[in-house]
Design a protein around this motif. Structure first.
Motif, PDB file in Angstrom:
ATOM      1  N   GLU A  58      41.489  25.821  43.469  1.00  0.00           N
ATOM      2  CA  GLU A  58      42.101  24.627  44.052  1.00  0.00           C
ATOM      3  C   GLU A  58      41.042  23.623  44.505  1.00  0.00           C
ATOM      4  O   GLU A  58      41.205  22.423  44.317  1.00  0.00           O
ATOM      5  N   ALA A  59      39.975  24.125  45.087  1.00  0.00           N
ATOM      6  CA  ALA A  59      38.901  23.236  45.551  1.00  0.00           C
ATOM      7  C   ALA A  59      38.261  22.505  44.378  1.00  0.00           C
ATOM      8  O   ALA A  59      37.941  21.320  44.474  1.00  0.00           O
ATOM      9  N   GLY A  60      38.079  23.199  43.255  1.00  0.00           N
ATOM     10  CA  GLY A  60      37.489  22.566  42.077  1.00  0.00           C
ATOM     11  C   GLY A  60      38.367  21.464  41.516  1.00  0.00           C
ATOM     12  O   GLY A  60      37.881  20.379  41.161  1.00  0.00           O
ATOM     13  N   VAL A  61      39.656  21.713  41.441  1.00  0.00           N
ATOM     14  CA  VAL A  61      40.589  20.698  40.937  1.00  0.00           C
ATOM     15  C   VAL A  61      40.659  19.523  41.908  1.00  0.00           C
ATOM     16  O   VAL A  61      40.618  18.360  41.498  1.00  0.00           O
ATOM     17  N   LYS A  91      50.103  25.585  41.756  1.00  0.00           N
ATOM     18  CA  LYS A  91      49.174  24.945  42.690  1.00  0.00           C
ATOM     19  C   LYS A  91      48.430  23.801  42.020  1.00  0.00           C
ATOM     20  O   LYS A  91      48.303  22.706  42.586  1.00  0.00           O
ATOM     21  N   VAL A  92      47.937  24.029  40.806  1.00  0.00           N
ATOM     22  CA  VAL A  92      47.214  22.983  40.075  1.00  0.00           C
ATOM     23  C   VAL A  92      48.143  21.819  39.770  1.00  0.00           C
ATOM     24  O   VAL A  92      47.789  20.654  39.975  1.00  0.00           O
ATOM     25  N   LEU A  93      49.327  22.106  39.304  1.00  0.00           N
ATOM     26  CA  LEU A  93      50.278  21.048  38.968  1.00  0.00           C
ATOM     27  C   LEU A  93      50.630  20.218  40.200  1.00  0.00           C
ATOM     28  O   LEU A  93      50.686  18.980  40.138  1.00  0.00           O
ATOM     29  N   ASN A  94      50.828  20.856  41.324  1.00  0.00           N
ATOM     30  CA  ASN A  94      51.143  20.123  42.549  1.00  0.00           C
ATOM     31  C   ASN A  94      49.956  19.310  43.060  1.00  0.00           C
ATOM     32  O   ASN A  94      50.138  18.211  43.597  1.00  0.00           O
ATOM     33  N   LEU A  95      48.740  19.822  42.884  1.00  0.00           N
ATOM     34  CA  LEU A  95      47.555  19.029  43.232  1.00  0.00           C
ATOM     35  C   LEU A  95      47.475  17.769  42.377  1.00  0.00           C
ATOM     36  O   LEU A  95      47.211  16.678  42.877  1.00  0.00           O
ATOM     37  N   VAL A  96      47.708  17.931  41.090  1.00  0.00           N
ATOM     38  CA  VAL A  96      47.684  16.785  40.183  1.00  0.00           C
ATOM     39  C   VAL A  96      48.759  15.782  40.589  1.00  0.00           C
ATOM     40  O   VAL A  96      48.507  14.579  40.682  1.00  0.00           O
ATOM     41  N   HIS A  97      49.939  16.262  40.857  1.00  0.00           N
ATOM     42  CA  HIS A  97      51.051  15.387  41.250  1.00  0.00           C
ATOM     43  C   HIS A  97      50.723  14.619  42.534  1.00  0.00           C
ATOM     44  O   HIS A  97      50.983  13.426  42.637  1.00  0.00           O
TER      45      HIS A  97
END
Length: 124
Positions: A58-61, A91-97
Protein backbone atom coordinates in the motif's frame (compact mmCIF):
# COMPACT_ATOMS: atom_id res chain seq x y z
CA UNK A 1 -6.46 12.90 -21.25
CA UNK A 2 -2.86 12.68 -20.09
CA UNK A 3 -0.64 10.09 -21.75
CA UNK A 4 0.99 9.32 -18.39
CA UNK A 5 0.47 5.74 -17.25
CA UNK A 6 1.12 4.06 -13.90
CA UNK A 7 1.53 0.28 -14.22
CA UNK A 8 0.93 -1.45 -10.89
CA UNK A 9 1.85 -5.10 -10.54
CA UNK A 10 3.40 -7.73 -8.31
CA UNK A 11 7.19 -7.83 -8.17
CA UNK A 12 7.89 -10.95 -10.30
CA UNK A 13 10.24 -12.44 -7.73
CA UNK A 14 7.46 -12.44 -5.14
CA UNK A 15 4.75 -14.17 -7.16
CA UNK A 16 3.77 -17.81 -6.78
CA UNK A 17 4.19 -19.71 -10.05
CA UNK A 18 3.30 -23.18 -8.75
CA UNK A 19 0.16 -23.27 -10.92
CA UNK A 20 2.27 -22.32 -13.96
CA UNK A 21 5.53 -24.31 -13.78
CA UNK A 22 6.61 -23.10 -17.24
CA UNK A 23 6.58 -19.48 -16.02
CA UNK A 24 9.56 -17.99 -14.20
CA UNK A 25 10.13 -14.60 -12.59
CA UNK A 26 12.66 -13.84 -15.34
CA UNK A 27 10.10 -14.58 -18.06
CA UNK A 28 7.50 -12.36 -16.42
CA UNK A 29 10.07 -9.57 -15.98
CA UNK A 30 10.94 -9.85 -19.69
CA UNK A 31 7.25 -9.47 -20.65
CA UNK A 32 6.81 -6.50 -18.31
CA UNK A 33 9.90 -4.74 -19.63
CA UNK A 34 8.87 -5.38 -23.24
CA UNK A 35 5.38 -3.99 -22.69
CA UNK A 36 6.66 -0.88 -20.89
CA UNK A 37 9.10 -0.27 -23.76
CA UNK A 38 6.27 -0.79 -26.26
CA UNK A 39 4.12 1.77 -24.45
CA UNK A 40 6.99 4.26 -24.44
CA UNK A 41 7.54 3.65 -28.17
CA UNK A 42 3.83 4.42 -28.68
CA UNK A 43 4.34 7.80 -27.00
CA UNK A 44 3.16 7.10 -23.47
CA UNK A 45 5.04 8.18 -20.35
CA UNK A 46 5.09 5.10 -18.13
CA UNK A 47 5.95 4.64 -14.48
CA UNK A 48 6.27 1.10 -13.17
CA UNK A 49 5.12 0.31 -9.63
CA UNK A 50 5.99 -3.28 -8.77
CA UNK A 51 4.87 -4.11 -5.25
CA UNK A 52 5.53 -6.79 -2.66
CA UNK A 53 2.77 -8.92 -1.18
CA UNK A 54 3.18 -7.56 2.35
CA UNK A 55 2.30 -4.41 4.26
CA UNK A 56 4.66 -2.31 2.11
CA UNK A 57 2.41 -2.77 -0.95
CA UNK A 58 0.00 0.00 0.00
CA UNK A 59 2.82 2.40 0.82
CA UNK A 60 4.43 1.77 -2.57
CA UNK A 61 1.22 2.45 -4.47
CA UNK A 62 0.44 5.51 -2.35
CA UNK A 63 3.90 6.97 -2.98
CA UNK A 64 3.63 6.42 -6.73
CA UNK A 65 0.20 8.04 -6.89
CA UNK A 66 1.27 11.03 -4.83
CA UNK A 67 4.46 11.64 -6.81
CA UNK A 68 2.78 12.16 -10.19
CA UNK A 69 -0.62 12.48 -11.84
CA UNK A 70 -1.68 9.90 -14.40
CA UNK A 71 -4.21 9.65 -17.18
CA UNK A 72 -4.47 5.90 -16.79
CA UNK A 73 -3.68 3.36 -14.09
CA UNK A 74 -3.06 -0.21 -15.18
CA UNK A 75 -3.58 -2.89 -12.52
CA UNK A 76 -1.88 -6.12 -13.47
CA UNK A 77 -3.51 -9.53 -13.59
CA UNK A 78 -1.24 -10.79 -10.80
CA UNK A 79 -3.09 -8.56 -8.35
CA UNK A 80 -6.48 -10.01 -9.28
CA UNK A 81 -5.55 -13.69 -9.13
CA UNK A 82 -5.29 -15.94 -7.17
CA UNK A 83 -8.26 -15.41 -4.86
CA UNK A 84 -5.94 -15.02 -1.88
CA UNK A 85 -4.96 -11.61 -3.27
CA UNK A 86 -8.50 -10.24 -3.29
CA UNK A 87 -7.95 -8.04 -0.22
CA UNK A 88 -4.71 -6.61 -1.67
CA UNK A 89 -6.46 -5.98 -4.99
CA UNK A 90 -9.28 -4.14 -3.22
CA UNK A 91 -6.81 -2.03 -1.24
CA UNK A 92 -4.91 -1.06 -4.40
CA UNK A 93 -8.11 -0.31 -6.30
CA UNK A 94 -9.41 1.88 -3.48
CA UNK A 95 -6.09 3.74 -3.26
CA UNK A 96 -6.26 4.44 -6.98
CA UNK A 97 -9.88 5.57 -6.69
CA UNK A 98 -9.07 7.91 -3.78
CA UNK A 99 -5.71 9.31 -4.94
CA UNK A 100 -6.25 9.42 -8.72
CA UNK A 101 -10.00 9.97 -9.12
CA UNK A 102 -9.70 11.37 -12.65
CA UNK A 103 -7.54 8.58 -14.05
CA UNK A 104 -8.95 5.83 -16.22
CA UNK A 105 -8.40 2.36 -14.77
CA UNK A 106 -7.56 -0.61 -16.94
CA UNK A 107 -6.62 -4.25 -16.46
CA UNK A 108 -4.39 -6.56 -18.45
CA UNK A 109 -4.95 -10.30 -18.63
CA UNK A 110 -1.23 -11.11 -18.60
CA UNK A 111 2.07 -9.23 -18.74
CA UNK A 112 1.94 -9.62 -22.52
CA UNK A 113 -1.14 -7.45 -23.23
CA UNK A 114 -0.43 -4.37 -21.14
CA UNK A 115 -0.20 -2.00 -24.11
CA UNK A 116 -3.59 -3.11 -25.43
CA UNK A 117 -5.19 -2.53 -22.03
CA UNK A 118 -3.82 1.03 -21.86
CA UNK A 119 -4.80 1.77 -25.47
CA UNK A 120 -8.42 0.95 -24.68
CA UNK A 121 -8.51 4.07 -22.48
CA UNK A 122 -5.82 6.42 -23.80
CA UNK A 123 -5.85 6.66 -27.55
CA UNK A 124 -2.68 7.17 -29.55
Amino acid sequence: MSRRVLAIGIEPGNADYSAFPQVTPELVRTYIDAQLLRLRDLGYEVTSCLIDLDATAEAGVTAALRDESFGCILIGAGLREPRERLLLFEKVLNLVHRLAPNAAICFNTSPADTAEAVQRWIYT
